[in-house]
Design a protein around this motif. Structure first.
Motif, PDB file in Angstrom:
ATOM      1  N   LEU A   1     -28.829 -13.728 -34.579  1.00  0.00           N
ATOM      2  CA  LEU A   1     -28.020 -12.520 -34.577  1.00  0.00           C
ATOM      3  C   LEU A   1     -27.703 -12.093 -36.001  1.00  0.00           C
ATOM      4  O   LEU A   1     -27.542 -12.929 -36.892  1.00  0.00           O
ATOM      5  N   SER A   2     -27.595 -10.810 -36.169  1.00  0.00           N
ATOM      6  CA  SER A   2     -27.226 -10.307 -37.491  1.00  0.00           C
ATOM      7  C   SER A   2     -25.736 -10.567 -37.714  1.00  0.00           C
ATOM      8  O   SER A   2     -24.982 -10.866 -36.778  1.00  0.00           O
ATOM      9  N   TYR A   3     -25.324 -10.420 -38.932  1.00  0.00           N
ATOM     10  CA  TYR A   3     -23.913 -10.620 -39.282  1.00  0.00           C
ATOM     11  C   TYR A   3     -23.028  -9.661 -38.494  1.00  0.00           C
ATOM     12  O   TYR A   3     -21.989 -10.061 -37.965  1.00  0.00           O
ATOM     13  N   VAL A   4     -23.456  -8.423 -38.376  1.00  0.00           N
ATOM     14  CA  VAL A   4     -22.669  -7.418 -37.650  1.00  0.00           C
ATOM     15  C   VAL A   4     -22.568  -7.796 -36.175  1.00  0.00           C
ATOM     16  O   VAL A   4     -21.488  -7.715 -35.574  1.00  0.00           O
ATOM     17  N   GLU A   5     -23.662  -8.234 -35.584  1.00  0.00           N
ATOM     18  CA  GLU A   5     -23.639  -8.642 -34.178  1.00  0.00           C
ATOM     19  C   GLU A   5     -22.715  -9.840 -33.966  1.00  0.00           C
ATOM     20  O   GLU A   5     -21.975  -9.899 -32.984  1.00  0.00           O
ATOM     21  N   LEU A   6     -22.762 -10.786 -34.891  1.00  0.00           N
ATOM     22  CA  LEU A   6     -21.870 -11.945 -34.798  1.00  0.00           C
ATOM     23  C   LEU A   6     -20.404 -11.509 -34.879  1.00  0.00           C
ATOM     24  O   LEU A   6     -19.558 -11.977 -34.105  1.00  0.00           O
ATOM     25  N   GLN A   7     -20.110 -10.611 -35.807  1.00  0.00           N
ATOM     26  CA  GLN A   7     -18.740 -10.119 -35.958  1.00  0.00           C
ATOM     27  C   GLN A   7     -18.278  -9.402 -34.689  1.00  0.00           C
ATOM     28  O   GLN A   7     -17.135  -9.558 -34.260  1.00  0.00           O
TER      29      GLN A   7
ATOM     30  N   ALA B   1     -14.991  -9.553 -29.767  1.00  0.00           N
ATOM     31  CA  ALA B   1     -14.874  -9.481 -28.304  1.00  0.00           C
ATOM     32  C   ALA B   1     -14.242 -10.756 -27.752  1.00  0.00           C
ATOM     33  O   ALA B   1     -13.378 -10.694 -26.861  1.00  0.00           O
ATOM     34  N   LEU B   2     -14.655 -11.905 -28.261  1.00  0.00           N
ATOM     35  CA  LEU B   2     -14.078 -13.174 -27.808  1.00  0.00           C
ATOM     36  C   LEU B   2     -12.592 -13.274 -28.168  1.00  0.00           C
ATOM     37  O   LEU B   2     -11.782 -13.762 -27.376  1.00  0.00           O
TER      38      LEU B   2
END
Length: 62
Positions: free
Chosen positions: A7-13, A18-19
């Motif tokens: 995952l990209s950094y943005v997707e991880l963030q 969300a969590l």
């Protein structure tokens, strides 16, 4: 053999955000449940919020 794309950094963030939001919602639900249980116990013992306020005022006056 299949590989997953990291995952990209943005997707991880986004997933972390969300969590964290889910965790806040769960905590709020737990607090609301505790409050309902306390109010139910108070009701079973014939105590209401006004009684608590009177008691608090009488303690402050002492």
């Amino acid at each position: 053999m299949t590989t997953t794309n990291p995952l990209s950094y943005v997707e991880l963030q986004e997933r972390i955000a969300a969590l964290e939001a889910q965790a806040r919602m769960i905590k709020a639900q737990e607090r609301n449940q505790q409050i309902r249980e306390i109010l139910d116990r108070m009701n079973r013992h014939g105590i209401d919020i006004a009684d608590l306020r009177k008691r608090r005022r009488s303690r402050k006056g002492s």
